[in-house]
Design a protein around this motif. Structure first.
Motif, PDB file in Angstrom:
ATOM      1  N   LEU A  31      40.473  25.841  34.923  1.00 60.40           N
ATOM      2  CA  LEU A  31      41.851  26.491  34.929  1.00 60.40           C
ATOM      3  C   LEU A  31      42.744  27.027  36.042  1.00 60.40           C
ATOM      4  CD1 LEU A  31      44.913  26.466  33.037  1.00 60.40           C
ATOM      5  CD2 LEU A  31      43.954  28.713  32.530  1.00 60.40           C
ATOM      6  N   GLU A  32      41.281  28.115  36.484  1.00 62.51           N
ATOM      7  CA  GLU A  32      41.472  27.864  38.115  1.00 62.51           C
ATOM      8  C   GLU A  32      42.137  27.157  39.201  1.00 62.51           C
ATOM      9  OE1 GLU A  32      38.907  32.279  38.743  1.00 62.51           O
ATOM     10  OE2 GLU A  32      37.633  30.725  38.100  1.00 62.51           O
ATOM     11  N   ASP A  33      41.504  26.055  39.252  1.00 65.15           N
ATOM     12  CA  ASP A  33      41.509  25.242  39.961  1.00 65.15           C
ATOM     13  C   ASP A  33      42.642  24.448  39.775  1.00 65.15           C
ATOM     14  OD1 ASP A  33      38.970  25.079  40.530  1.00 65.15           O
ATOM     15  OD2 ASP A  33      38.310  23.083  39.064  1.00 65.15           O
ATOM     16  N   VAL A  34      43.738  24.551  39.371  1.00 66.66           N
ATOM     17  CA  VAL A  34      45.357  23.715  39.287  1.00 66.66           C
ATOM     18  C   VAL A  34      45.890  25.068  39.837  1.00 66.66           C
ATOM     19  CG1 VAL A  34      47.611  24.047  37.639  1.00 66.66           C
ATOM     20  CG2 VAL A  34      45.492  22.910  36.572  1.00 66.66           C
ATOM     21  N   PHE A  35      45.670  26.365  39.906  1.00 73.43           N
ATOM     22  CA  PHE A  35      46.737  27.603  40.316  1.00 73.43           C
ATOM     23  C   PHE A  35      46.339  27.648  41.486  1.00 73.43           C
ATOM     24  CE2 PHE A  35      46.871  28.854  35.803  1.00 73.43           C
ATOM     25  CZ  PHE A  35      48.018  29.870  35.938  1.00 73.43           C
ATOM     26  N   ALA A  36      44.357  27.421  42.265  1.00 76.72           N
ATOM     27  CA  ALA A  36      44.484  27.386  43.742  1.00 76.72           C
ATOM     28  C   ALA A  36      45.279  26.114  44.503  1.00 76.72           C
ATOM     29  CB  ALA A  36      42.348  27.186  43.508  1.00 76.72           C
ATOM     30  N   ALA A  37      45.397  24.822  43.622  1.00 77.72           N
ATOM     31  CA  ALA A  37      46.033  23.786  44.171  1.00 77.72           C
ATOM     32  C   ALA A  37      47.358  24.303  44.577  1.00 77.72           C
ATOM     33  CB  ALA A  37      45.631  22.617  42.936  1.00 77.72           C
ATOM     34  N   VAL A  38      48.472  25.105  44.137  1.00 79.00           N
ATOM     35  CA  VAL A  38      49.161  25.305  43.864  1.00 79.00           C
ATOM     36  C   VAL A  38      49.509  26.742  44.649  1.00 79.00           C
ATOM     37  CG1 VAL A  38      49.986  23.859  42.225  1.00 79.00           C
ATOM     38  CG2 VAL A  38      49.895  26.401  41.761  1.00 79.00           C
ATOM     39  N   GLY A  39      48.089  26.835  45.458  1.00 82.42           N
ATOM     40  CA  GLY A  39      48.215  28.213  46.472  1.00 82.42           C
ATOM     41  C   GLY A  39      48.056  29.374  45.673  1.00 82.42           C
ATOM     42  N   LEU A  40      47.750  29.932  44.820  1.00 80.29           N
ATOM     43  CA  LEU A  40      47.343  31.130  44.085  1.00 80.29           C
ATOM     44  C   LEU A  40      46.538  31.243  43.078  1.00 80.29           C
ATOM     45  CD1 LEU A  40      50.948  29.746  41.166  1.00 80.29           C
ATOM     46  CD2 LEU A  40      50.219  31.950  43.235  1.00 80.29           C
ATOM     47  N   SER A  41      46.177  32.402  42.861  1.00 79.06           N
ATOM     48  CA  SER A  41      45.089  32.863  42.237  1.00 79.06           C
ATOM     49  C   SER A  41      45.206  33.169  40.863  1.00 79.06           C
ATOM     50  CB  SER A  41      43.990  33.976  43.536  1.00 79.06           C
ATOM     51  OG  SER A  41      43.072  34.493  42.300  1.00 79.06           O
ATOM     52  N   LEU A  42      44.150  33.251  39.918  1.00 80.41           N
ATOM     53  CA  LEU A  42      44.518  33.279  38.826  1.00 80.41           C
ATOM     54  C   LEU A  42      43.890  34.979  38.198  1.00 80.41           C
ATOM     55  CD1 LEU A  42      45.566  32.613  35.511  1.00 80.41           C
ATOM     56  CD2 LEU A  42      42.748  31.638  35.121  1.00 80.41           C
ATOM     57  N   PHE A  43      43.068  34.947  38.998  1.00 77.11           N
ATOM     58  CA  PHE A  43      42.723  36.240  38.899  1.00 77.11           C
ATOM     59  C   PHE A  43      42.588  37.392  40.353  1.00 77.11           C
ATOM     60  CE2 PHE A  43      40.708  34.206  35.177  1.00 77.11           C
ATOM     61  CZ  PHE A  43      40.805  34.905  34.742  1.00 77.11           C
ATOM     62  N   PRO A  44      43.119  38.675  40.167  1.00 75.61           N
ATOM     63  CA  PRO A  44      42.865  38.887  41.077  1.00 75.61           C
ATOM     64  C   PRO A  44      41.439  39.296  42.725  1.00 75.61           C
ATOM     65  CG  PRO A  44      43.325  40.776  39.022  1.00 75.61           C
ATOM     66  CD  PRO A  44      42.318  39.118  38.684  1.00 75.61           C
ATOM     67  N   THR A  45      41.887  39.195  43.472  1.00 79.51           N
ATOM     68  CA  THR A  45      40.443  39.089  44.012  1.00 79.51           C
ATOM     69  C   THR A  45      40.073  40.169  44.673  1.00 79.51           C
ATOM     70  OG1 THR A  45      42.140  38.422  46.153  1.00 79.51           O
ATOM     71  CG2 THR A  45      41.255  36.833  44.954  1.00 79.51           C
ATOM     72  N   GLY A  46      40.791  41.479  44.128  1.00 76.06           N
ATOM     73  CA  GLY A  46      39.790  42.796  44.714  1.00 76.06           C
ATOM     74  C   GLY A  46      41.077  43.533  44.157  1.00 76.06           C
ATOM     75  N   ALA A  47      40.612  44.937  44.355  1.00 77.87           N
ATOM     76  CA  ALA A  47      41.310  46.121  44.126  1.00 77.87           C
ATOM     77  C   ALA A  47      42.554  46.225  43.480  1.00 77.87           C
ATOM     78  CB  ALA A  47      40.202  47.476  44.275  1.00 77.87           C
ATOM     79  N   ARG A  48      42.792  46.288  45.318  1.00 74.16           N
ATOM     80  CA  ARG A  48      44.460  45.907  45.989  1.00 74.16           C
ATOM     81  C   ARG A  48      45.165  45.590  44.862  1.00 74.16           C
ATOM     82  NH1 ARG A  48      43.900  46.380  52.274  1.00 74.16           N
ATOM     83  NH2 ARG A  48      42.885  48.415  52.336  1.00 74.16           N
ATOM     84  N   GLU A  49      44.242  44.523  44.233  1.00 70.09           N
ATOM     85  CA  GLU A  49      45.602  43.462  43.489  1.00 70.09           C
ATOM     86  C   GLU A  49      45.571  44.005  42.225  1.00 70.09           C
ATOM     87  OE1 GLU A  49      44.835  39.017  44.056  1.00 70.09           O
ATOM     88  OE2 GLU A  49      44.520  39.050  46.392  1.00 70.09           O
ATOM     89  N   MET A  50      44.216  44.670  41.841  1.00 74.51           N
ATOM     90  CA  MET A  50      44.644  44.807  40.192  1.00 74.51           C
ATOM     91  C   MET A  50      44.848  46.682  40.429  1.00 74.51           C
ATOM     92  SD  MET A  50      41.983  43.835  37.415  1.00 74.51           S
ATOM     93  CE  MET A  50      41.127  45.395  37.918  1.00 74.51           C
ATOM     94  N   PRO A  51      45.672  46.790  40.361  1.00 75.21           N
ATOM     95  CA  PRO A  51      45.815  48.587  40.805  1.00 75.21           C
ATOM     96  C   PRO A  51      46.051  48.980  39.354  1.00 75.21           C
ATOM     97  CG  PRO A  51      48.575  48.054  40.582  1.00 75.21           C
ATOM     98  CD  PRO A  51      46.816  46.529  41.248  1.00 75.21           C
ATOM     99  N   MET A  52      45.428  50.301  39.031  1.00 72.76           N
ATOM    100  CA  MET A  52      44.999  51.449  38.488  1.00 72.76           C
ATOM    101  C   MET A  52      44.828  52.791  38.125  1.00 72.76           C
ATOM    102  SD  MET A  52      41.398  49.503  36.917  1.00 72.76           S
ATOM    103  CE  MET A  52      40.113  49.133  38.417  1.00 72.76           C
ATOM    104  N   ASP A  53      45.690  53.008  37.530  1.00 71.33           N
ATOM    105  CA  ASP A  53      45.820  54.636  37.244  1.00 71.33           C
ATOM    106  C   ASP A  53      45.939  54.863  35.391  1.00 71.33           C
ATOM    107  OD1 ASP A  53      48.678  55.179  35.761  1.00 71.33           O
ATOM    108  OD2 ASP A  53      49.152  52.929  37.290  1.00 71.33           O
ATOM    109  N   CYS A  54      45.276  56.558  35.952  1.00 74.45           N
ATOM    110  CA  CYS A  54      45.097  57.587  34.192  1.00 74.45           C
ATOM    111  C   CYS A  54      46.140  58.928  34.225  1.00 74.45           C
ATOM    112  CB  CYS A  54      43.467  57.263  33.939  1.00 74.45           C
ATOM    113  SG  CYS A  54      43.145  57.665  32.364  1.00 74.45           S
TER     114      CYS A  54
END
Length: 272
Positions: A134-157
């Motif tokens: 499935l990731e290949d479809v997103f990559a083909a339109v210039g998107l990343s299905l999953f975060p590529t690093g911490a900056r794309e997945m902010p967390m707080d508690c």
């Protein structure tokens, strides 16, 4: 008078002694995995890989213990965020959040168009299955299905631990991975598109590009009745999918997808 010597610094210790042991939770959300790794599918593994890159000290292991002990009280996967309540050692539970950027409507339209153009993806998704690539479809339109690093997945508690992820966030992430195992469409929901909306858009686009077909419910009374001699097909075929390509329209569809396309994943496996 000789100068006073400074006392050596006390080594850093990952503990908060004033809060004591965690408070047990009744009917908490406990991980199904009781030992070893958590997460079985490729998509849960891709999600946890980002968490593992950020792992600090033994917090991931303690988070796994929290997840298995049922310390997470509630958890919801919403567009753009995962929100959860986790019981720690304080009387008041902590609020944990794992964020992600949702895709704009224009981006989702491009993804749905790519799904609709490929009968393999369309048939799989409409049949309730998420393809492994499935990731290949997103990559083909210039998107990343999953975060590529911490900056794309902010967390707080809301806990006092300064580290990200803390054990409470780690516990939530492990449970999310199991949710992704059970229902990979939740990954798409997290990115901003719920299952019903995605499939409705895909059906509309398939109607635009696909042949006119008859709903299966309208032909059940004669489905097993012979329809006359089989038509002639072309010459030798090099793979099993070519049999489907040479087959004339069946006039039968399920959820707007021609029966030949629903059979294509099966023919691909036979050919392999």
């Amino acid at each position: 008078m000789p100068p006073r010597r400074r006392a050596p610094k006390e080594p850093f210790r990952e503990r908060f002694p004033e809060y004591g042991k965690r408070i047990a939770v009744e009917d908490g959300i406990a991980a199904k995995s009781r030992r070893g790794d958590i997460g079985e599918s490729w998509w849960s593994g891709r999600f946890l890989a980002v968490l593992q890159e950020l792992g600090v000290g033994g917090r991931l292991d303690r988070g796994k213990t929290y997840a298995r002990a049922g310390q997470v009280i509630d958890l919801a996967i919403e567009p753009g965020e995962v929100v959860a309540t986790v019981q720690g050692s304080r009387a008041e539970p902590y609020r944990a959040r794992i964020g992600i950027t949702t895709f704009a409507d224009e981006a989702w339209e491009a993804v749905e168009e790519a799904f609709a153009r490929d009968s393999w993806y369309a048939a799989s998704l409409l049949g309730g299955t998420v393809p492994d690539d499935l990731e290949d479809v997103f990559a083909a339109v210039g998107l990343s299905l999953f975060p590529t690093g911490a900056r794309e997945m902010p967390m707080d508690c809301s806990c006092p631990d300064w580290s990200v992820p803390c054990k409470h966030l780690a516990a939530v992430a492990y449970l999310v991975a199991e949710r992704f195992d059970d229902d990979p469409f939740l990954i798409l929901r997290w990115r901003g598109r719920d299952r019903a909306t995605l499939l409705a858009g895909l059906r509309d686009r398939r109607d635009d590009v696909g042949p006119a077909v008859t709903p299966l419910a309208d032909v059940l009374d004669r489905f097993w009745t012979a329809g006359g001699p089989l038509p002639e097909v072309g010459g030798p075929v090099s793979n099993s999918e070519e049999l489907l390509d040479q087959m004339p329209p069946l006039g039968v569809a399920l959820d707007g997808v021609d029966a030949r396309e629903l059979l294509r994943p099966l023919y691909r496996r036979f050919g392999a």
